[in-house]
Structure formats: structure tokens, C-alpha cells
Design an enzyme around this catalytic site. Structure first.
Site, mmCIF file in Angstrom:
data_model
loop_
_atom_site.group_PDB
_atom_site.id
_atom_site.type_symbol
_atom_site.label_atom_id
_atom_site.label_comp_id
_atom_site.label_asym_id
_atom_site.label_seq_id
_atom_site.Cartn_x
_atom_site.Cartn_y
_atom_site.Cartn_z
ATOM 1 N N CYS A 35 1.083 -1.077 0.331
ATOM 2 C CA CYS A 35 -0.068 -0.251 -0.067
ATOM 3 C C CYS A 35 0.997 1.306 -0.459
ATOM 4 O O CYS A 35 1.692 1.672 1.320
ATOM 5 C CB CYS A 35 -1.000 0.196 0.762
ATOM 6 S SG CYS A 35 -1.589 1.136 2.146
ATOM 7 N N CYS A 77 0.069 3.075 2.814
ATOM 8 C CA CYS A 77 0.650 3.644 3.891
ATOM 9 C C CYS A 77 1.851 3.377 4.334
ATOM 10 O O CYS A 77 2.395 3.564 5.645
ATOM 11 C CB CYS A 77 0.686 1.587 3.934
ATOM 12 S SG CYS A 77 -1.663 1.459 4.052
#
Length: 104
Positions: A31, A34
Site C-alpha cells: 500500500c 501506508c
């Protein structure tokens, strides 16, 4: 202190029984947003040592915890006090906004 790796095994002791607030970052290695949050979470873990716990839950490894918190999108940041979710934010956030969660 680096951020905690929160798993099903340590969740009860590190989060639910914590006498200080716990900030959890639900994330995954694949991600992009992230990964952008990673350094912010790491800084907050150091800056709030002793005042709050800062941990990360890898959603790929800990699907059960992700489901328990209803995580649909990542990153999801959750603040827990006294075993209860008090604040939650979805998506990459600036450090100031995450810090405001901890201070609020």
C-alpha cells in the site's frame, strides 16, 4: 522506541489492557499511502514514548484484527483508550492530524 508490531497474540496485553492510549496503524507492504505514513508513525512512536503506545497491524498477516475493527481501506489509524475506540481516520494523513488524535 520503535512502533509495536501488534498481533492477535499480543493484542490483549498491549492494547486492551494498556493504561495509556494506543494508536494503531492498519497497513500493508503493498500500500503506497501506508508506506507514506510509515515515517510519521515511527516519529510519533518515539515522540510519545511513555505517553502513548504506537503500533502497527499488517492487514495481510492479521486479517482477524482488521475484521474486528471493520477496516475496509488502508491506511486506517485507530486510537484506543481504556479498551475502546475513541477516534478513527482512514487514508494517509499529515503528521499534525495524527498527532491531534493523540492529544485530543
Amino acid at each position: 522506541m520503535a512502533e509495536l508490531k501488534i498481533t492477535r497474540e499480543n493484542f490483549e496485553n498491549e492494547v486492551m489492557k494498556s493504561d495509556i492510549p494506543v494508536l494503531i496503524d492498519f497497513w500493508a507492504t503493498w500500500c503506497g499511502p501506508c508506506r507514506m505514513m510509515g515515517p510519521i508513525i515511527e516519529q510519533l512512536a518515539e515522540e510519545y514514548e511513555g505517553k502513548a503506545k504506537v503500533g502497527k497491524v499488517n492487514v495481510d498477516e492479521e486479517g482477524e484484527l482488521s475484521q474486528a475493527f471493520g477496516v475496509m481501506s488502508i491506511p486506517t489509524i485507530v486510537l484506543i483508550k481504556d479498551g475502546k475506540v475513541v477516534k478513527q481516520a482512514v487514508g494517509a494523513r499529515p503528521k499534525a492530524e495524527v498527532e491531534a488524535m493523540l492529544q485530543g
